[in-house]
Motif scaffolding. Structure first.
Motif, short mmCIF file in Angstrom:
data_model
loop_
_atom_site.label_atom_id
_atom_site.label_comp_id
_atom_site.label_asym_id
_atom_site.label_seq_id
_atom_site.Cartn_x
_atom_site.Cartn_y
_atom_site.Cartn_z
N SER A 164 0.82 -1.21 0.00
CA SER A 164 0.00 0.00 0.00
C SER A 164 0.86 1.26 0.00
O SER A 164 0.48 2.29 -0.55
CB SER A 164 -0.92 0.01 1.22
N VAL A 165 2.04 1.20 0.66
CA VAL A 165 2.93 2.36 0.72
C VAL A 165 3.35 2.79 -0.67
O VAL A 165 3.33 3.96 -1.02
CB VAL A 165 4.17 2.04 1.59
N VAL A 166 3.70 1.80 -1.52
CA VAL A 166 4.13 2.10 -2.89
C VAL A 166 2.99 2.74 -3.68
O VAL A 166 3.17 3.75 -4.38
CB VAL A 166 4.62 0.81 -3.58
N ASP A 167 1.78 2.18 -3.55
CA ASP A 167 0.63 2.72 -4.27
C ASP A 167 0.32 4.15 -3.81
O ASP A 167 0.00 5.02 -4.63
CB ASP A 167 -0.60 1.83 -4.05
N LEU A 168 0.40 4.37 -2.51
CA LEU A 168 0.07 5.69 -1.97
C LEU A 168 1.09 6.74 -2.40
O LEU A 168 0.74 7.86 -2.77
CB LEU A 168 0.00 5.62 -0.44
N LYS A 169 2.39 6.39 -2.39
CA LYS A 169 3.42 7.31 -2.86
C LYS A 169 3.19 7.68 -4.32
O LYS A 169 3.31 8.85 -4.72
CB LYS A 169 4.81 6.68 -2.70
N ALA A 170 2.86 6.67 -5.13
CA ALA A 170 2.64 6.93 -6.56
C ALA A 170 1.45 7.86 -6.76
O ALA A 170 1.49 8.76 -7.62
CB ALA A 170 2.41 5.61 -7.29
N GLU A 171 0.40 7.71 -5.97
CA GLU A 171 -0.78 8.57 -6.09
C GLU A 171 -0.45 10.01 -5.71
O GLU A 171 -0.88 10.97 -6.38
CB GLU A 171 -1.90 8.03 -5.21
N ILE A 172 0.30 10.19 -4.64
CA ILE A 172 0.68 11.54 -4.22
C ILE A 172 1.55 12.19 -5.29
O ILE A 172 1.40 13.38 -5.60
CB ILE A 172 1.42 11.50 -2.86
N GLN A 173 2.46 11.42 -5.89
CA GLN A 173 3.29 11.96 -6.95
C GLN A 173 2.45 12.39 -8.16
O GLN A 173 2.70 13.43 -8.76
CB GLN A 173 4.32 10.91 -7.41
#
Length: 583
Positions: free
Chosen positions: A61-70
């Motif tokens: 989930s951390v990877v997905d969330l970082k990508a969304e914020i980017q």
């Protein structure tokens, strides 16, 4: 920090690898300036519609969330670029259609002039109006935990990007009146035995105290005359003097009451707010026998003893390249020094791309102003931050900056694109008030010290009821000019602006609230005041503040500042400032 970890831990609950997840989430919050609740909402918004219930937060989930914020940051950058591209289209169109280039087609031009005559591009090289995707390596964090806690100006850029050239005479008058009335309240609060304020235009046998603004009698003595005792006018507010202007005379045995001992007199200049004791004897003028010094700003409260709160700052002011070229050699020298010293904070004041630069004015450039900024500054600062990832960059524009779409004073910060999307690069207005680990700063890129020295008339008088301080208050010209700014509580206390330097200020009077040195007249003085000037560089303690003039980088100087968190004294006693030679 501890409260953020607690909030994140409460949200994650008993998740698998909870300790690692908490660390990851805290890092994301610090990286993008989010609260734990913000992060939770972003996660719930991301998975909404993908599942019938809220999924468990895992390492994936951390990877997905970082990508969304980017993706959100890239979308915001692209929107900003589109708006800036429209402004560039207009500017280039003006250049191509101007009388100077009338009848010249692009085939006969070279360099920037050929570029101007061709269909305009966006600031990043793409077609006009087409958003440019700003690539970002999602595996590389764009920021890590900063070494300082930064508290900046209230409100966003939109609150300061006001429409200028629309102010009315009524708005200007109301602003000037409000300023006088505010100082009247401050004087009555400080000098409790003076009674009510008087009217300088009403004849009286008894002396009274009046508050007003010093005005130069330019009509009688000509526009080129400097302020002197024969050209003094006192302007009162509507509340305490019907807005009248009265000729002012200073008594030969003038007394200075309530000032710092050892100053020996009082400085006057157009726009200075003064409190005077005297009377109008009916001769059409007010004769002052006593000057009541404006109360000094209070000392800021002592900060806790905390060695971890120590930090260092590098302060540099433009121009960053000499007028003979656009190679930015001084700036390149400074960035190399920054890479070696890795200060916690780098404070840069414009102009970055100077409108008065000979190459800019003559059109001898091959890049747009925005491209020059990105090529010289954004790239260099990115390299520095890659070596010092915990540093913070603060950028304050100048009214001379061609990259600013708001060339008046007070001036809003540069548009978001000039931060490169990096949260460690913070864009500030001009002037700006902010704090670093509780140490308050006041910064202005206008050369107000030089302007004050041009306009000042110093009148000596006998000191009475003076403030005694140890060591004795500095009374050299630079200290006095700096003191006027603190006493007047205003980054630019001169009014009206002299015609000789009006192009350096573009003062918007109706927004003078943004020029306040502190939040209110009785608020503590800033711990550090940065006032770059063409006058000789210096750093010294004036009253309760450390004043720093780093001069211009093209003159080969910049400033460094160190704050020691270890100690119990006031911040100014724990700050060490030094002027450094570039070479």
């Amino acid at each position: 920090m501890s409260s953020l970890r607690t909030q994140v831990a409460d949200w994650l609950g008993g998740a698998d690898d909870s300790e690692d997840l908490v660390n990851e989430c805290v890092s994301i919050c610090q990286m993008y300036n989010l609260t734990a609740e913000d992060l939770k909402y972003k996660w719930e918004a991301l998975i909404f519609g993908k599942a019938k219930s809220i999924l468990r937060f895992t390492r994936e989930s951390v990877v997905d969330l970082k990508a969304e914020i980017q993706r959100e940051i890239q979308a915001k950058n692209a929107s900003t670029v589109s708006r800036s591209a429209a402004a560039t289209t207009f500017a280039r169109g003006k250049l191509a259609s101007s009388a100077k280039f009338a009848g010249v087609n692009s085939a006969g031009l070279t360099g920037a002039l050929k570029t101007a005559a061709q269909p305009p591009k966006s600031l990043f090289g793409g077609p006009t109006g087409v958003p440019v995707k700003l690539e970002q390596d999602l595996d590389t964090p764009i920021a890590s935990s900063s070494r300082v806690t930064f508290m900046g100006p209230k409100g966003g850029r939109e609150t300061r990007a006001y429409r200028y050239m629309y102010e009315t005479s009524g708005e200007r008058s109301e602003t000037l009146d409000t300023q006088l009335d505010g100082f009247g309240e401050l004087i009555l609060k400080h000098y409790r035995d003076i009674g009510p304020l008087g009217h300088p235009g009403v004849p009286s046998e008894e002396p009274c105290v009046v508050v007003g603004r010093i005005v130069l009698d330019a009509e009688a003595y000509g526009s080129g005359i400097k302020l002197n005792e024969q050209s003094l006018i006192l302007e009162a507010s509507r509340a305490h003097g019907d807005g009248l202007r009265v000729r002012l005379q200073l008594s030969p045995d003038l007394k200075i009451r309530g000032g710092y001992k050892g100053l020996g007199g009082v400085g006057l200049f157009p726009g200075a707010v003064v409190a005077l004791k005297g009377r109008n004897g009916g001769g059409g003028y007010f004769i002052a026998t006593e000057v009541l010094a404006i109360p000094p700003m209070l000392t800021s409260p002592a900060l806790p003893n905390n060695a971890a709160a120590s930090f260092d700052v590098c302060i540099a002011c433009g121009p960053f390249t000499p007028d003979t070229d656009l190679n930015y050699k001084p700036w390149r020298s400074l960035i190399n020094k920054l890479k070696a010293s890795k200060p916690a904070v780098v404070l840069l004041l414009g102009p970055f791309v100077d409108t008065t630069h000979s190459h800019i004015q003559d059109g001898r450039v091959d890049e747009t102003p925005s491209e020059i900024f990105h090529h010289q500054f954004t790239d260099g600062l990115s390299d520095f931050l890659s070596l010092s990832p915990t540093s913070t960059i603060l950028i304050v524009p100048s009214v001379k900056d061609i990259i600013s779409d708001h060339a008046v004073f007070p001036q809003c910060e540069l548009s978001y694109e000039f931060s490169g999307g990096d949260p460690r690069i913070r864009l500030l207005p001009n002037p700006a008030r902010f704090s670093l680990n509780g140490v308050s700063f006041a910064v202005c890129s206008v050369d107000v010290l030089y302007h004050l020295r041009r306009e000042e008339h110093f009148r000596r008088g006998e000191e009475v009821d003076s403030i005694v301080c140890e060591p004795e208050a500095a009374n050299d010209p630079m200290s006095n000019s700096s003191r006027y700014i603190l006493q007047q509580r205003n980054f630019y206390p001169i009014f009206p602006v002299s015609l000789d330097v009006a192009h350096e200020v573009n003062l918007d009077v109706s927004h003078s609230a943004e020029l306040r040195v502190a939040e209110s007249p009785d608020a503590p003085a800033p711990d550090v005041v940065v006032l770059p000037s063409r006058l000789k560089h210096f750093s010294k303690v004036v009253d309760n503040s450390v004043i720093v003039n780093p001069s211009f980088l093209t003159k080969g100087t910049y400033a460094t500042l160190d704050y020691s968190g270890q100690g119990t004294g006031s911040p100014k006693d724990r700050i060490s400032a030094e002027i450094v030679k570039l070479s």
